[in-house]
Design a protein around this motif. Structure first.
Motif, PDB file in Angstrom:
ATOM      1  N   THR A 180       0.830  -1.209   0.000  1.00 55.95           N
ATOM      2  CA  THR A 180       0.000   0.000   0.000  1.00 55.95           C
ATOM      3  C   THR A 180       0.867   1.264   0.000  1.00 55.95           C
ATOM      4  N   GLY A 181       2.148   1.129   0.389  1.00 53.65           N
ATOM      5  CA  GLY A 181       3.041   2.278   0.452  1.00 53.65           C
ATOM      6  C   GLY A 181       2.752   3.196   1.618  1.00 53.65           C
ATOM      7  N   LYS A 182       1.976   2.709   2.566  1.00 60.48           N
ATOM      8  CA  LYS A 182       1.538   3.591   3.649  1.00 60.48           C
ATOM      9  C   LYS A 182       1.967   3.140   5.033  1.00 60.48           C
ATOM     10  N   LYS A 183       2.667   2.028   5.082  1.00 62.76           N
ATOM     11  CA  LYS A 183       3.082   1.533   6.390  1.00 62.76           C
ATOM     12  C   LYS A 183       4.222   2.388   6.935  1.00 62.76           C
ATOM     13  N   SER A 184       4.255   2.517   8.261  1.00 60.53           N
ATOM     14  CA  SER A 184       5.334   3.322   8.826  1.00 60.53           C
ATOM     15  C   SER A 184       6.561   2.461   9.060  1.00 60.53           C
ATOM     16  N   GLY A 185       7.699   3.091   9.030  1.00 56.51           N
ATOM     17  CA  GLY A 185       8.955   2.389   9.207  1.00 56.51           C
ATOM     18  C   GLY A 185       9.937   2.822   8.145  1.00 56.51           C
ATOM     19  N   ARG A 186      11.140   2.265   8.192  1.00 59.76           N
ATOM     20  CA  ARG A 186      12.139   2.595   7.174  1.00 59.76           C
ATOM     21  C   ARG A 186      11.820   1.837   5.909  1.00 59.76           C
ATOM     22  N   GLY A 187      11.991   2.474   4.790  1.00 63.94           N
ATOM     23  CA  GLY A 187      11.662   1.818   3.533  1.00 63.94           C
ATOM     24  C   GLY A 187      12.841   1.696   2.590  1.00 63.94           C
ATOM     25  N   ALA A 188      12.831   0.625   1.810  1.00 69.76           N
ATOM     26  CA  ALA A 188      13.766   0.470   0.700  1.00 69.76           C
ATOM     27  C   ALA A 188      12.892   0.085  -0.486  1.00 69.76           C
ATOM     28  N   TYR A 189      13.340   0.390  -1.668  1.00 65.91           N
ATOM     29  CA  TYR A 189      12.488   0.141  -2.826  1.00 65.91           C
ATOM     30  C   TYR A 189      13.101  -0.886  -3.756  1.00 65.91           C
ATOM     31  N   VAL A 190      12.221  -1.607  -4.413  1.00 64.06           N
ATOM     32  CA  VAL A 190      12.668  -2.605  -5.375  1.00 64.06           C
ATOM     33  C   VAL A 190      11.614  -2.683  -6.484  1.00 64.06           C
ATOM     34  N   CYS A 191      12.049  -2.939  -7.724  1.00 59.67           N
ATOM     35  CA  CYS A 191      11.096  -3.062  -8.829  1.00 59.67           C
ATOM     36  C   CYS A 191      10.109  -4.179  -8.519  1.00 59.67           C
ATOM     37  N   ASN A 192       8.946  -4.090  -9.133  1.00 55.23           N
ATOM     38  CA  ASN A 192       7.929  -5.104  -8.893  1.00 55.23           C
ATOM     39  C   ASN A 192       8.242  -6.370  -9.698  1.00 55.23           C
ATOM     40  N   ASN A 193       9.412  -6.917  -9.514  1.00 52.76           N
ATOM     41  CA  ASN A 193       9.713  -8.219 -10.112  1.00 52.76           C
ATOM     42  C   ASN A 193      10.728  -8.960  -9.258  1.00 52.76           C
ATOM     43  N   ILE A 194      10.606 -10.259  -9.315  1.00 51.46           N
ATOM     44  CA  ILE A 194      11.374 -11.119  -8.424  1.00 51.46           C
ATOM     45  C   ILE A 194      12.876 -11.063  -8.717  1.00 51.46           C
ATOM     46  N   ASP A 195      13.237 -10.783  -9.956  1.00 47.78           N
ATOM     47  CA  ASP A 195      14.660 -10.719 -10.301  1.00 47.78           C
ATOM     48  C   ASP A 195      15.374  -9.607  -9.536  1.00 47.78           C
ATOM     49  N   CYS A 196      14.708  -8.455  -9.453  1.00 49.13           N
ATOM     50  CA  CYS A 196      15.315  -7.342  -8.727  1.00 49.13           C
ATOM     51  C   CYS A 196      15.388  -7.639  -7.240  1.00 49.13           C
ATOM     52  N   LEU A 197      14.378  -8.308  -6.723  1.00 48.73           N
ATOM     53  CA  LEU A 197      14.390  -8.676  -5.304  1.00 48.73           C
ATOM     54  C   LEU A 197      15.546  -9.646  -5.036  1.00 48.73           C
ATOM     55  N   LYS A 198      15.757 -10.566  -5.955  1.00 45.91           N
ATOM     56  CA  LYS A 198      16.868 -11.524  -5.799  1.00 45.91           C
ATOM     57  C   LYS A 198      18.218 -10.821  -5.877  1.00 45.91           C
ATOM     58  N   LYS A 199      18.308  -9.854  -6.774  1.00 47.67           N
ATOM     59  CA  LYS A 199      19.554  -9.091  -6.889  1.00 47.67           C
ATOM     60  C   LYS A 199      19.809  -8.304  -5.613  1.00 47.67           C
ATOM     61  N   ALA A 200      18.746  -7.697  -5.079  1.00 42.51           N
ATOM     62  CA  ALA A 200      18.878  -6.917  -3.844  1.00 42.51           C
ATOM     63  C   ALA A 200      19.292  -7.826  -2.695  1.00 42.51           C
ATOM     64  N   ARG A 201      18.766  -9.054  -2.709  1.00 45.80           N
ATOM     65  CA  ARG A 201      19.104 -10.032  -1.682  1.00 45.80           C
ATOM     66  C   ARG A 201      20.584 -10.402  -1.759  1.00 45.80           C
ATOM     67  N   LYS A 202      21.045 -10.636  -2.970  1.00 50.66           N
ATOM     68  CA  LYS A 202      22.430 -11.033  -3.191  1.00 50.66           C
ATOM     69  C   LYS A 202      23.420  -9.924  -2.823  1.00 50.66           C
ATOM     70  N   SER A 203      23.070  -8.712  -3.197  1.00 49.67           N
ATOM     71  CA  SER A 203      23.980  -7.589  -2.956  1.00 49.67           C
ATOM     72  C   SER A 203      23.855  -7.044  -1.531  1.00 49.67           C
ATOM     73  N   LYS A 204      22.855  -7.527  -0.807  1.00 45.81           N
ATOM     74  CA  LYS A 204      22.595  -7.090   0.574  1.00 45.81           C
ATOM     75  C   LYS A 204      22.301  -5.596   0.676  1.00 45.81           C
ATOM     76  N   ARG A 205      21.761  -5.030  -0.389  1.00 45.69           N
ATOM     77  CA  ARG A 205      21.515  -3.592  -0.362  1.00 45.69           C
ATOM     78  C   ARG A 205      20.340  -3.214   0.544  1.00 45.69           C
ATOM     79  N   ILE A 206      19.368  -4.120   0.671  1.00 49.14           N
ATOM     80  CA  ILE A 206      18.247  -3.811   1.572  1.00 49.14           C
ATOM     81  C   ILE A 206      18.765  -3.819   3.014  1.00 49.14           C
ATOM     82  N   GLU A 207      19.621  -4.781   3.309  1.00 49.96           N
ATOM     83  CA  GLU A 207      20.202  -4.844   4.654  1.00 49.96           C
ATOM     84  C   GLU A 207      20.979  -3.577   4.975  1.00 49.96           C
ATOM     85  N   ARG A 208      21.700  -3.092   3.966  1.00 45.02           N
ATOM     86  CA  ARG A 208      22.455  -1.864   4.172  1.00 45.02           C
ATOM     87  C   ARG A 208      21.508  -0.682   4.393  1.00 45.02           C
ATOM     88  N   ALA A 209      20.422  -0.654   3.639  1.00 45.81           N
ATOM     89  CA  ALA A 209      19.460   0.443   3.791  1.00 45.81           C
ATOM     90  C   ALA A 209      18.848   0.443   5.190  1.00 45.81           C
TER      91      ALA A 209
END
Ligand SMILES: [Zn+2]
Length: 89
Positions: free
Chosen positions: A39-68
């Motif tokens: 919904t884009g309305k939840k409170s908390g820290r946010g990181a963004y990823v394209c609406n596709n599983i490939d980008c989520l997997k890339k973010a997982r591999k690079s640990k960029r969400i963890e860094r964010a």
């Protein structure tokens, strides 16, 4: 023509800047829970990823969400995020 005032965010997977509404927000709530905020309305820290599983997997591999979020994300949480993403596609 694209409105120049459309808010842009960077995908943590492919590193491309895209309009915010084309991206999925991953949120870390104040309680430390990590989930997809469709919904884009939840409170908390946010990181963004394209609406596709490939980008989520890339973010997982690079640990960029963890860094964010400056925290470790357990494998099980990533698995759940990938499941949620697959459902939402
Ligand atoms: Zn991407």
């Amino acid at each position: 023509m694209q409105n120049k005032r459309v808010p842009m965010r960077m995908c943590t997977g492919c590193n491309e800047h895209k309009p915010k509404r084309e991206l999925v927000r991953v949120v870390r709530s104040p309680e430390g829970e990590i989930f997809l905020d469709l919904t884009g309305k939840k409170s908390g820290r946010g990181a963004y990823v394209c609406n596709n599983i490939d980008c989520l997997k890339k973010a997982r591999k690079s640990k960029r969400i963890e860094r964010a979020f400056s925290c470790e994300i357990p494998e099980a949480v990533y698995d759940r995020l990938e499941e949620e993403m697959a459902k939402g596609e």
